[in-house]
Motif scaffolding. Structure first.
Motif, PDB file in Angstrom:
ATOM      1  N   ARG A  17      46.539  45.220  45.181  1.00 35.20           N
ATOM      2  CA  ARG A  17      47.545  45.783  44.271  1.00 35.20           C
ATOM      3  C   ARG A  17      48.122  44.663  43.426  1.00 35.20           C
ATOM      4  NH1 ARG A  17      50.408  49.150  48.923  1.00 35.20           N
ATOM      5  NH2 ARG A  17      49.914  47.187  49.867  1.00 35.20           N
ATOM      6  N   LEU A  18      48.221  44.906  42.139  1.00 41.56           N
ATOM      7  CA  LEU A  18      48.686  43.867  41.230  1.00 41.56           C
ATOM      8  C   LEU A  18      50.135  43.482  41.486  1.00 41.56           C
ATOM      9  CD1 LEU A  18      46.941  44.913  37.898  1.00 41.56           C
ATOM     10  CD2 LEU A  18      46.097  43.484  39.762  1.00 41.56           C
ATOM     11  N   SER A  19      50.900  44.373  42.073  1.00 39.71           N
ATOM     12  CA  SER A  19      52.302  44.073  42.366  1.00 39.71           C
ATOM     13  C   SER A  19      52.467  43.154  43.572  1.00 39.71           C
ATOM     14  CB  SER A  19      53.076  45.368  42.602  1.00 39.71           C
ATOM     15  OG  SER A  19      52.523  46.074  43.707  1.00 39.71           O
ATOM     16  N   ASP A  20      51.398  42.911  44.329  1.00 38.12           N
ATOM     17  CA  ASP A  20      51.487  42.079  45.533  1.00 38.12           C
ATOM     18  C   ASP A  20      51.704  40.607  45.237  1.00 38.12           C
ATOM     19  OD1 ASP A  20      51.119  44.317  47.078  1.00 38.12           O
ATOM     20  OD2 ASP A  20      49.100  43.793  47.755  1.00 38.12           O
ATOM     21  N   ALA A  25      47.070  38.881  40.652  1.00 34.72           N
ATOM     22  CA  ALA A  25      46.997  39.897  39.596  1.00 34.72           C
ATOM     23  C   ALA A  25      46.385  39.303  38.328  1.00 34.72           C
ATOM     24  CB  ALA A  25      48.382  40.456  39.304  1.00 34.72           C
ATOM     25  N   ALA A  26      46.838  38.137  37.921  1.00 33.25           N
ATOM     26  CA  ALA A  26      46.304  37.502  36.704  1.00 33.25           C
ATOM     27  C   ALA A  26      44.814  37.222  36.849  1.00 33.25           C
ATOM     28  CB  ALA A  26      47.073  36.213  36.411  1.00 33.25           C
ATOM     29  N   ASN A  27      44.392  36.765  38.028  1.00 32.46           N
ATOM     30  CA  ASN A  27      42.980  36.483  38.262  1.00 32.46           C
ATOM     31  C   ASN A  27      42.145  37.764  38.204  1.00 32.46           C
ATOM     32  OD1 ASN A  27      43.517  33.759  38.589  1.00 32.46           O
ATOM     33  ND2 ASN A  27      43.608  33.883  40.816  1.00 32.46           N
ATOM     34  N   GLN A  28      42.658  38.827  38.793  1.00 31.62           N
ATOM     35  CA  GLN A  28      41.923  40.091  38.798  1.00 31.62           C
ATOM     36  C   GLN A  28      41.841  40.697  37.401  1.00 31.62           C
ATOM     37  OE1 GLN A  28      42.462  41.891  43.239  1.00 31.62           O
ATOM     38  NE2 GLN A  28      44.144  42.251  41.866  1.00 31.62           N
ATOM     39  N   ILE A  29      42.910  40.628  36.641  1.00 31.03           N
ATOM     40  CA  ILE A  29      42.912  41.157  35.267  1.00 31.03           C
ATOM     41  C   ILE A  29      41.925  40.373  34.417  1.00 31.03           C
ATOM     42  CG2 ILE A  29      44.306  41.374  33.177  1.00 31.03           C
ATOM     43  CD1 ILE A  29      46.702  42.042  35.095  1.00 31.03           C
ATOM     44  N   ARG A  30      41.928  39.059  34.545  1.00 28.84           N
ATOM     45  CA  ARG A  30      41.007  38.204  33.793  1.00 28.84           C
ATOM     46  C   ARG A  30      39.557  38.551  34.146  1.00 28.84           C
ATOM     47  NH1 ARG A  30      42.705  33.787  35.737  1.00 28.84           N
ATOM     48  NH2 ARG A  30      44.334  33.464  34.213  1.00 28.84           N
ATOM     49  N   VAL A  43      33.373  50.707  39.112  1.00 29.74           N
ATOM     50  CA  VAL A  43      33.987  51.559  40.121  1.00 29.74           C
ATOM     51  C   VAL A  43      34.892  50.672  40.963  1.00 29.74           C
ATOM     52  CG1 VAL A  43      33.594  53.100  42.084  1.00 29.74           C
ATOM     53  CG2 VAL A  43      31.984  53.093  40.152  1.00 29.74           C
ATOM     54  N   LEU A  44      36.185  50.966  40.935  1.00 26.24           N
ATOM     55  CA  LEU A  44      37.170  50.185  41.686  1.00 26.24           C
ATOM     56  C   LEU A  44      37.752  51.023  42.805  1.00 26.24           C
ATOM     57  CD1 LEU A  44      39.105  48.396  38.790  1.00 26.24           C
ATOM     58  CD2 LEU A  44      37.326  47.462  40.280  1.00 26.24           C
ATOM     59  N   PHE A  45      37.681  50.521  44.020  1.00 27.84           N
ATOM     60  CA  PHE A  45      38.269  51.184  45.170  1.00 27.84           C
ATOM     61  C   PHE A  45      39.726  50.761  45.284  1.00 27.84           C
ATOM     62  CE2 PHE A  45      33.995  52.141  45.962  1.00 27.84           C
ATOM     63  CZ  PHE A  45      33.952  53.175  46.888  1.00 27.84           C
ATOM     64  N   GLY A  46      40.624  51.723  45.197  1.00 34.67           N
ATOM     65  CA  GLY A  46      42.057  51.490  45.265  1.00 34.67           C
ATOM     66  C   GLY A  46      42.771  52.504  44.392  1.00 34.67           C
ATOM     67  N   LYS A  47      44.065  52.558  44.529  1.00 33.98           N
ATOM     68  CA  LYS A  47      44.850  53.489  43.710  1.00 33.98           C
ATOM     69  C   LYS A  47      44.754  53.088  42.244  1.00 33.98           C
ATOM     70  CE  LYS A  47      48.110  54.941  47.213  1.00 33.98           C
ATOM     71  NZ  LYS A  47      47.250  56.011  47.639  1.00 33.98           N
TER      72      LYS A  47
END
Length: 138
Positions: A17-20, A25-30, A43-47
């Motif tokens: 979760r990006l709020s964690d 979050a920045a690494n995942q968005i990039r 396909v992303l597993f998660g809310k």
């Protein structure tokens, strides 16, 4: 965009979760931005996460940190090539050339030394450097 005559590549991943954690979050968005430029289906597993959304992204509501077995099962449903990738891996636009060469040689897998870049300076892949002996498999 990675389009080869009749071949699509589906990316399968889970994410934190990006709020964690803002750095995660920045690494995942990039990383996700690099996937959007390289792959047709993600396909992303998660809310569902608006900051990771795109027209080519589908979310599968799941528990946090689904098992690799679940991701592999999802990949098995793809009609075309699929890859499971960590949510923070930035791919180079050259990934298409790697896949073309892999297919040309009837390969089953590709490896890469692990490159790192300074996230504070942006994901400039030309400045990425090898900092350990880690190997990534594709």
């Amino acid at each position: 965009m990675l389009v080869m005559v009749g071949l699509q590549v589906t990316v399968i991943s889970s994410f934190r979760r990006l709020s964690d954690n803002s750095e995660v979050a920045a690494n995942q968005i990039r990383a996700k931005q690099s996937w959007d430029a390289a792959f047709q289906e993600i396909v992303l597993f998660g809310k569902e996460e608006p900051r990771l959304s795109s027209p080519r992204t589908d979310f599968v509501d799941s528990v946090d940190f689904p098992r690799i077995q679940m991701l592999a099962l999802a990949a098995s449903f793809s009609d075309d090539m699929a890859c499971i990738i960590n949510s923070d891996i930035v791919v180079s636009p050259a990934i298409g050339n790697v896949i073309k060469e892999l297919l040309r040689k009837n390969g089953q897998c590709a490896t890469s030394l692990r490159y790192e870049f300074d996230p504070k300076k942006g994901a400039n892949l030309d400045r990425a450097r090898i900092v350990d002996n880690g190997v990534d498999f594709f």
